[in-house]
Design a protein around this motif. Structure first.
Motif, PDB file in Angstrom:
ATOM      1  N   ASN A   1       1.024  -1.250   0.517  1.00  0.00           N
ATOM      2  CA  ASN A   1       0.262  -0.602  -0.043  1.00  0.00           C
ATOM      3  C   ASN A   1       1.111   1.314  -0.124  1.00  0.00           C
ATOM      4  OD1 ASN A   1      -2.943  -0.876  -0.161  1.00  0.00           O
ATOM      5  ND2 ASN A   1      -1.950  -1.950   2.197  1.00  0.00           N
ATOM      6  N   HIS A   2       0.160   2.344   0.284  1.00  0.00           N
ATOM      7  CA  HIS A   2       1.187   3.107   0.652  1.00  0.00           C
ATOM      8  C   HIS A   2       0.795   3.877   2.110  1.00  0.00           C
ATOM      9  CE1 HIS A   2       1.081   2.879  -4.251  1.00  0.00           C
ATOM     10  NE2 HIS A   2       0.100   2.914  -3.564  1.00  0.00           N
TER      11      HIS A   2
ATOM     12  N   ASN B   1       5.883  -0.133   1.736  1.00  0.00           N
ATOM     13  CA  ASN B   1       4.966   0.965   1.967  1.00  0.00           C
ATOM     14  C   ASN B   1       5.700   1.466   2.502  1.00  0.00           C
ATOM     15  OD1 ASN B   1       1.915   0.386   2.675  1.00  0.00           O
ATOM     16  ND2 ASN B   1       2.630  -1.396   3.788  1.00  0.00           N
TER      17      ASN B   1
ATOM     18  N   ASN C   1      10.623  -0.521   2.636  1.00  0.00           N
ATOM     19  CA  ASN C   1      10.252   1.026   2.874  1.00  0.00           C
ATOM     20  C   ASN C   1      11.179   1.821   3.091  1.00  0.00           C
ATOM     21  OD1 ASN C   1       7.215   0.319   4.415  1.00  0.00           O
ATOM     22  ND2 ASN C   1       7.768  -1.491   4.726  1.00  0.00           N
TER      23      ASN C   1
END
Ligand SMILES: *[C@@H]1O[C@H](CO)[C@@H](O)[C@H](O)[C@H]1NC(C)=O
Ligand SMILES: *[C@@H]1O[C@H](CO)[C@@H](O)[C@H](O)[C@H]1NC(C)=O
Ligand SMILES: *[C@@H]1O[C@H](CO)[C@@H](O)[C@H](O)[C@H]1NC(C)=O
Ligand SMILES: *[C@@H]1O[C@H](CO)[C@@H](O)[C@H](O)[C@H]1NC(C)=O
Ligand SMILES: *[C@@H]1O[C@H](CO)[C@@H](O)[C@H](O)[C@H]1NC(C)=O
Ligand SMILES: *[C@@H]1O[C@H](CO)[C@@H](O)[C@H](O)[C@H]1NC(C)=O
Ligand SMILES: *[C@@H]1O[C@H](CO)[C@@H](O)[C@H](O)[C@H]1NC(C)=O
Ligand SMILES: *[C@@H]1O[C@H](CO)[C@@H](O)[C@H](O)[C@H]1NC(C)=O
Ligand SMILES: *[C@@H]1O[C@H](CO)[C@@H](O)[C@H](O)[C@H]1NC(C)=O
Length: 355
Positions: free
Chosen positions: A105-106, A127, A151
């Motif tokens: 996801n972000h 993410n 990340n």
């Protein structure tokens, strides 16, 4: 048991339990509130169907990605849903959660200090999380799989791994971690797969020498010093792109690349033997269950056996005592029979029980 209550009777009991569950299983208050707060900190995205900022019942209404057992949320799986925002500060209220998957996801911001005492799988990979790993990790003693890869985590790792002796797989790759590996790596006595590649780690890898690793990737860091002799027992080993001692007599043991230890040859895995992966002790069972499954289907599956009925009877007696904790305990003993059987405890879009 079968003598007191013949099989048709057991099936009836099971059936009654199945019918009884939806009416009585409203979500635990603190679980529901934690999900609402998470929804807010993720900017209340519409792709989380049924989720609400106020009210609503996550287990009852099959909120996207939520799987309940009784009234407790046990899995939260929101992989690849284009989620933005941050994690908020209320995750710790999901006290029965066993699996959390927010991968791909972000989501940004730091990974907040949260403790999920029963969590076995934590996947925050892919993410935009920053800062380092919160110290609260050390309290998640049941953790078996941890994935924080891809990340923008940075800084040195704190001594956050003490006593995580259930951890069998950890992936911290492709972040921006710096500094030496903390001594608590020594305590990861069940770790079989470790991925640290693509960071800025420095110093010795000696704390990894006595771990029961079958897969180790530490490529493209700044590790230095000696390559532990024990590494020759690791089936799948990637260690290139570091600053290890590579004198003419080094490594001093029969390492697969000892004939020519240049970067190119070190970079590729010396032995890619898939048996190491096959023998990896993971018991994954995956199935799918659609919301609103037909009663006929349930009845068919119930034919599966008296074991289910026995468990159902157990649920009944436990529910009479209305103790959430006992219900969860019984999940453990009945999990074997729920794997492929749609007992009504399973809600949401899927079931994925990993023991
Ligand atoms: C955690 O799991 C154990 C055993 O599975 C259970 O007894 C306990 O109640 C669970 N804790 C919570 C908060 O659900
Ligand atoms: C996230 O990590 C868990 C534990 O490693 C794993 O079971 C799950 O499949 C991962 N999710 C995805 C989408 O890969
Ligand atoms: C961790 O997650 C990343 C990205 O989601 C994935 O590519 C990687 O295979 C995962 N690691 C493990 C050990 O499953
Ligand atoms: C991650 O966050 C940084 C700033 O913290 C931002 O510049 C970058 O675009 C973000 N990346 C993604 C993939 O969201
Ligand atoms: C972890 O390893 C210890 C021995 O090092 C073993 O006794 C224990 O059963 C293992 N636990 C798991 C969950 O594999
Ligand atoms: C990684 O850390 C270094 C040094 O702190 C910094 O210069 C670099 O911009 C960071 N890279 C990312 C992707 O955050
Ligand atoms: C040892 O490493 C140095 C740089 O750190 C490199 O120049 C040299 O070629 C390496 N020696 C061998 C035998 O690979
Ligand atoms: C790797 O080493 C072998 C000899 O062991 C050599 O023939 C080969 O050219 C090397 N490969 C690279 C990419 O340097
Ligand atoms: C993989 O390892 C097993 C035993 O460890 C061995 O019997 C087998 O031949 C190996 N396979 C390959 C392709 O190296």
């Amino acid at each position: 048991m079968a003598k007191l209550c013949p099989i048709p009777c057991l099936i009836t009991i099971t059936f009654l339990v199945i019918l009884a569950f939806p009416t009585s299983a409203s979500t635990d208050k603190s679980d529901a509130q934690a999900l609402r707060d998470l929804y807010r900190s993720l900017n209340s995205p519409p792709q989380l169907k049924e989720w609400k900022l106020n009210g609503g019942d996550p287990c009852e209404e099959s909120w996207t990605g939520v799987l309940c057992f009784g009234s407790s949320v046990i899995h939260l799986k929101l992989h690849g849903l284009e989620l933005t925002g941050t994690l908020g500060f209320d995750l710790s209220n999901l006290r029965s959660l066993k699996q959390l998957d927010l991968s791909s996801n972000h989501i940004h911001g730091d990974i907040p200090y949260f403790v999920l005492p029963n969590v076995t799988q934590l996947n925050l990979s892919g993410n935009n999380f920053s800062q380092s790993i919160p110290y609260s990790l050390v309290y998640m003693k049941h953790l078996r799989h941890l994935n924080l890869s891809h990340n923008t985590l940075s800084g040195p790792l704190g001594d956050v791994f003490n006593g995580l002796e259930n951890l069998i797989e950890m992936d911290l790759s492709f972040n921006n971690f710096t500094g030496d590996l903390p001594t608590s790596f020594k305590t990861l006595t069940n770790l079989t797969r470790l991925f640290l590649q693509g960071n800025e780690f420095t110093g010795s890898v000696i704390f990894l020498a006595n771990l029961p690793l079958s897969d180790l990737n530490i490529e493209d860091n700044h590790f230095s010093g000696l390559i532990p002799e024990k590494f020759q027992d690791i089936h799948n080993l990637w260690i290139g792109g570091n600053r290890f001692n590579n004198g003419s007599n080094y490594p001093p043991w029969n390492f697969p690349f000892d004939t020519l230890p240049n970067e190119q040859n070190i970079t590729s895995p010396p032995s890619t033997n898939l048996s190491a992966i096959e023998s990896y002790p993971s018991h994954k069972v995956r199935g799918h269950k659609k919301k609103g499954q037909g009663v006929a289907g349930i009845v068919l599956m119930v034919g599966g056996g008296t074991l289910i009925a026995a468990c159902a009877a157990l649920f009944i007696s436990i529910r009479i005592h209305r103790s959430r904790r006992e219900i969860l305990k019984s999940l453990g003993s009945c999990e074997g029979s729920t794997r492929s059987s749609p007992i009504s405890i399973v809600r949401g879009p899927y079931i994925a029980i990993n023991i």
